[in-house]
Structures are given as C-alpha cells and as structure tokens.
Design a protein around this motif. Structure first.
Motif, PDB file in Angstrom:
ATOM      1  N   GLY A 181       0.797  -1.474   0.116  1.00 10.87           N
ATOM      2  CA  GLY A 181       0.048   0.070   0.107  1.00 10.87           C
ATOM      3  C   GLY A 181       1.009   1.197   0.018  1.00 10.87           C
ATOM      4  O   GLY A 181       0.247   2.363   0.286  1.00 10.87           O
ATOM      5  N   ARG A 182       2.143   1.133  -0.409  1.00 11.30           N
ATOM      6  CA  ARG A 182       3.120   2.313  -0.180  1.00 11.30           C
ATOM      7  C   ARG A 182       3.874   2.630  -1.568  1.00 11.30           C
ATOM      8  O   ARG A 182       4.675   3.298  -1.554  1.00 11.30           O
ATOM      9  N   GLN A 231      11.165   6.040  -0.120  1.00  6.35           N
ATOM     10  CA  GLN A 231      10.071   6.994   0.069  1.00  6.35           C
ATOM     11  C   GLN A 231       9.459   7.159  -1.402  1.00  6.35           C
ATOM     12  O   GLN A 231       9.853   7.047  -2.380  1.00  6.35           O
ATOM     13  N   ALA A 232       8.234   7.775  -1.438  1.00  6.45           N
ATOM     14  CA  ALA A 232       7.288   8.217  -2.473  1.00  6.45           C
ATOM     15  C   ALA A 232       6.709   9.198  -2.047  1.00  6.45           C
ATOM     16  O   ALA A 232       6.465   9.816  -0.595  1.00  6.45           O
ATOM     17  N   MET A 273      16.305  13.216   1.074  1.00  8.88           N
ATOM     18  CA  MET A 273      16.016  12.291  -0.258  1.00  8.88           C
ATOM     19  C   MET A 273      14.550  13.156  -0.857  1.00  8.88           C
ATOM     20  O   MET A 273      14.330  13.171  -2.187  1.00  8.88           O
ATOM     21  N   VAL A 274      13.718  13.824  -0.204  1.00  7.70           N
ATOM     22  CA  VAL A 274      12.575  14.209  -0.867  1.00  7.70           C
ATOM     23  C   VAL A 274      13.049  15.600  -1.595  1.00  7.70           C
ATOM     24  O   VAL A 274      12.734  15.632  -2.842  1.00  7.70           O
ATOM     25  N   ARG A 294       1.923  14.997   0.096  1.00 10.01           N
ATOM     26  CA  ARG A 294       2.470  13.947   1.193  1.00 10.01           C
ATOM     27  C   ARG A 294       3.422  13.314   0.920  1.00 10.01           C
ATOM     28  O   ARG A 294       4.011  13.153  -0.447  1.00 10.01           O
ATOM     29  N   HIS A 295       4.265  12.649   1.767  1.00 11.37           N
ATOM     30  CA  HIS A 295       5.412  11.646   1.599  1.00 11.37           C
ATOM     31  C   HIS A 295       5.369  10.532   2.535  1.00 11.37           C
ATOM     32  O   HIS A 295       4.938  10.825   3.569  1.00 11.37           O
ATOM     33  N   TRP A 296       5.942   9.494   2.278  1.00 19.27           N
ATOM     34  CA  TRP A 296       5.699   8.575   3.343  1.00 19.27           C
ATOM     35  C   TRP A 296       6.965   7.416   2.556  1.00 19.27           C
ATOM     36  O   TRP A 296       7.817   7.515   1.625  1.00 19.27           O
ATOM     37  N   ALA A 297       7.253   6.126   3.601  1.00 19.17           N
ATOM     38  CA  ALA A 297       8.253   5.346   3.192  1.00 19.17           C
ATOM     39  C   ALA A 297       7.892   4.039   3.606  1.00 19.17           C
ATOM     40  O   ALA A 297       6.995   3.547   4.269  1.00 19.17           O
ATOM     41  N   GLY A 298       8.316   3.047   2.809  1.00 20.50           N
ATOM     42  CA  GLY A 298       8.438   1.752   3.308  1.00 20.50           C
ATOM     43  C   GLY A 298       9.721   1.216   3.486  1.00 20.50           C
ATOM     44  O   GLY A 298      10.966   1.587   3.114  1.00 20.50           O
ATOM     45  N   VAL A 299       9.459  -0.275   3.928  1.00 22.69           N
ATOM     46  CA  VAL A 299      10.934  -0.990   4.276  1.00 22.69           C
ATOM     47  C   VAL A 299      11.349  -1.883   3.264  1.00 22.69           C
ATOM     48  O   VAL A 299      10.392  -2.915   2.738  1.00 22.69           O
ATOM     49  N   MET A 300      12.475  -1.673   2.348  1.00 26.11           N
ATOM     50  CA  MET A 300      12.533  -2.458   1.348  1.00 26.11           C
ATOM     51  C   MET A 300      13.750  -3.670   1.693  1.00 26.11           C
ATOM     52  O   MET A 300      14.442  -3.543   2.372  1.00 26.11           O
TER      53      MET A 300
END
Ligand code: FAD
Length: 419
Positions: A74-75, A261-262, A313-314, A335-341
């Motif tokens: 979802g990210r 991030q996205a 990074m943004v 908005r910006h958010w992150a996930g764990v890769m």
C-alpha cells in the motif's frame, strides 16, 4: 459471498446500497492448517490465493501482524513492467505481466491495471547503446520494447525540457508499451477477497513471534493470537524478512533492509499519460487517477526497519524532477511516506525452499516487488505446494549466493543499496 458484477451494482443502486457484505471474513485462528503464509502484503495474499486455486489446498491461513495493505503493497508507486535483460528475470517478470493482463477478471476485483507504457529516458550516446542492447534482449525473449528517438520521446512527453539549456538533455528513450500502473490497495484487497472466497483464513493483527521447529522440520508457529500448527510455512514479509527469518534460526541472509520514499503532489489536470524515469538521477513519475503526480527516487541510504523517511531524499527527488521538467516548479507536494525494502545482494528476489524442511522463503524484492506480486505468488504457491521451485523461479533460490550464481541485472556487484 457473491461475485461483483454490473448486476450487483444495479441491485445496490435500486436498494440503497444496503446489500454489500464485508469484502472478507474476520475468522478466529484454527489450531492447525495445511499451510500458513506469514505476511498479508501483496505477495503473501497472492500466494494464498494461488495455493487454494491452483494446488487444491483448502486449509490455508495468512498471518498479518497489522492490517492488510499497511506494508509496502500500500506504499509503492505502482509501476508494473517486465523490461528486464537477463534471461531469468525476463521470463519471470513477463509471466507476471501476463497474469496482470488477466488479473481483474481472474480475481473479480478491478485492480485498475493501466497499460499506459513506461519510458526510460537516455541522456547520452552510451545510455542509448545500453538501451538498444536491453531492448533487443527483451524482444528476443518475446517482450515488447521500442527504442525511441528524441523526437519520438517529445511526442509522448512534451513537458520535458527540450530547450537546449537542460543540464541533462534528452537523447531518446526505451519504451515498454505494455508497462504501466495498477491501484496498489486494490491488489491487496482483491487478492484477499478472492482468497477468502476460496476458504483462506486471513488473520489480521496476528504477529508471528516464533517457530516450532523439531529435527530440522517446521511444525508450526507462535503468534500473538496463539500457537498454530502446520507442516508448511511460507514467509513473505518483505522488509522484515531478516527479522522473521532470525526467529527460525536463519540468521545470515543475503538481505539488508533499507527505506524508500514516495511522494505525491496536489491533483492536477492530465499532465503525463505514461510512466517516465529519468536517466541521469534516481527519479520517476506518473500521474494517479486522482490527478496527483506520483514521484519516487532512491533509497534513503542507511539500514532501518522504520516506515518513515527523511527530508534530504525528498529534496533530492524534487531537484531531479525540476532538472527534467521545470514546469512542475510551482506545484505543491501533498504527502510523502516510506516503506522498508528487502534489498538483496544481487538485486534479484528469493523464492525458495530453506534449510528448514517445510519452511519457505519469499523475499529480496528490493524496490521492484509490486510488479512481481502475481508472478511471485504464483511461483511461491508452487514451491510451497510441491516442495520444489517451478521452472520460472528455479534460479531464484537462496543457495545461489553460495553457488555464486548471481542474477545482477544492473551489474553493480554485492552492494544492496545500489540495486
Ligand atoms: C515508496 C515505495 C515505492 C515502490 N515502488 C514500486 C514500484 O513502483 N513498482 C514495484 O514493482 N515495486 C515498488 N515498490 C516495492 C514493492 O512495494 C515491494 O517490493 C512489495 O510490495 C513487497 O511485497 P509485499 O507486498 O508482500 O510487502 P508488504 O506489503 O510489506 O507485506 C509484508 C507484510 O508482512 C507483515 N509482517 C512483517 N512481520 C510480520 C510478522 N512477524 N508476523 C506477521 N506479519 C508480518 C507486514 O506487516 C506486511 O504487511 C515500492 C516500495 C516503496 C516503499
């Protein structure tokens, strides 16, 4: 539970929309299952669905520590493609592309798969040569690829800077017309609903805290909702792969966890109708159906399990965006958010048996696992059911790192953050 159809929508319209049922059940865990999948992200849910649909298994559970869609599924920035050069990757991801093309019909859920194409931009002659090579390899493997001149790129992407003053002028690009995007939440919800309809128990708020392993064979798991027995357990927990595997005694995996991030802008009128990647910096962009520009870039650059990122990074991603298309300069970011890769050592995934009998591993997706969701679930289900990989994932075993058979698409060596 009934199938979604135009008739159901009409019925809902005539009866005040009161007949809709929950999309999936909320069952109590049973004491024992034929197979348990850990992780209710895209890959875990797809695996459970294909196990039930294609391998005739009926007693299956998915254990998810949070809620469905709370992880990377979802990210992500939802880019789907199969534009790989190496043989193992090409066949695997193209199988996935074919599953995507049928997915909404197959799972009876509109995943909004949009084949708007993807264009990788080139900014030098050397990059054009590399793209010609990749495009030719793709075509030899039956995958669609078009090498575009600068003028052809301009037809697709008129908003880029062609003024002659651009820091990195556009030389051309490589296009995969069948690439595109899908609606990420719908993929999780659609697989969940389809699996549930085949009898799969989806157990949310059910964190796996340990494994019961005797004589080198898995017997079951410990969870925050009690112990559950099973002789087959599949791990599909993306950025948490190292942590969950450590609970089973697999302590040294060829994986590092990094954050990605996205970010999304305020909604705009139609601006860009394809996916575009910058060739001179880590930046890619597409436009969501709600109108927001969806931007992605590089990893934050340090190991972490936290689902949040940092501002440098943004700023970097937006600088790349400005270098490529100055027209976005006055757009506001919402908005910006992150996930764990789960970054692997060679940049390719692991869909594999493990040294523990009955324990299977699906991980190492780096930042490209969303597009793999159908193929990954399909191959992992085969591996779990048959106790051996399918032809399509036989190269993606855990022991390839011992054997030295690396699948390094980018050719950057064993540095996870660079893949
Ligand atoms: C910002 C961003 C952009 C991306 N862009 C793209 C893209 O454009 N295209 C692309 O192909 N890929 C992209 N990716 C990568 C892609 O999202 C992931 O590779 C993929 O979603 C990972 O698989 P998953 O969906 O199963 O993971 P997840 O959704 O993370 O699922 C794993 C689940 O395991 C659960 N879990 C963890 N530990 C436990 C435990 N102990 N017990 C039970 N459950 C547990 C987690 O809660 C989680 O829900 C992107 C990722 C990010 C973060």
């Amino acid at each position: 539970m009934s199938r979604y159809s135009a008739l159901e929508v009409l019925k809902g319209g005539l009866t005040g929309q009161k007949h809709w049922q929950r999309a999936w059940r909320d069952p109590e865990p049973k004491q024992e299952y034929d197979a348990i999948i850990i992780g209710g992200g895209g890959h875990g849910l797809a695996t459970a669905y294909y196990l039930a649909k294609l391998h005739g298994m009926s007693r299956i559970a998915v254990c998810e520590k949070g809620y469905l869609g709370g992880g990377n599924v979802g990210r992500n920035t939802t880019i789907v493609r199969s534009n790989y050069m190496l043989e193992d990757n090409a066949h695997f991801y193209e199988h996935g592309m074919k599953l995507w093309e049928e997915l909404s019909q197959d799972i009876n859920f509109n995943v909004m798969f949009s084949q708007r194409g993807i264009i990788n931009l080139a900014h030098s002659d050397a990059q054009m040569d590399a793209f010609a090579r990749r495009g030719n390899a793709m075509r030899l493997n039956g995958i669609d690829a078009e090498l575009l001149t600068r003028d052809q790129v301009k037809e697709h992407l008129p908003m880029l800077d062609y003024s002659g003053k651009a820091r990195f002028p556009v030389y051309g690009g490589l296009q995969q017309p069948r690439g595109g995007t899908a609606r990420h939440d719908a993929v999780a919800w659609g697989y969940a609903r389809a699996a549930d309809m085949l009898g799969v128990d989806i157990l949310q708020n059910c964190e796996v805290t340990g494994f019961d392993i005797h004589d080198g064979k898995v017997q079951g798991i410990q969870t925050t909702r009690g112990a559950i027995k099973s002789g087959k357990v599949g791990i599909a927990v993306a950025g948490n792969t190292s942590r969950v595997c450590a609970l089973a005694g697999l302590n040294r995996l060829p994986i590092e966890s990094h954050k990605l991030q996205a970010m999304v802008s305020e909604p705009l009128k139609p601006f860009i109708d394809t996916v575009c990647t910058f060739g001179a910096g880590h930046f890619y962009v597409s436009q969501s159906d709600k109108g927001g520009l969806v931007f992605g870039g590089d990893l934050d650059g340090y190991n972490s399990y936290a689902q949040r990122g940092n501002l440098p990074m943004v700023a970097h991603v937006l600088q790349c965006g400005m270098a490529l298309m100055p027209a976005i300069g006055r757009i506001r970011l919402l908005r910006h958010w992150a996930g764990v890769m789960d970054m692997s050592m060679d940049g390719s995934p692991i869909i594999s048996t493990t040294p523990v009998k009955g324990l299977y591993l699906n991980g190492g997706w780096c930042y490209g696992g969303f597009k793999a969701t159908p193929a990954s679930g399909w191959c992992f289900a085969h591996t779990v059911a048959q106790d051996r990989p399918h032809r399509l994932n036989e190269a993606f075993t855990l022991d390839r790192f011992e054997r030295g058979y690396l699948i390094d698409e980018k050719g950057v060596g064993p540095i996870p953050a660079l893949h």
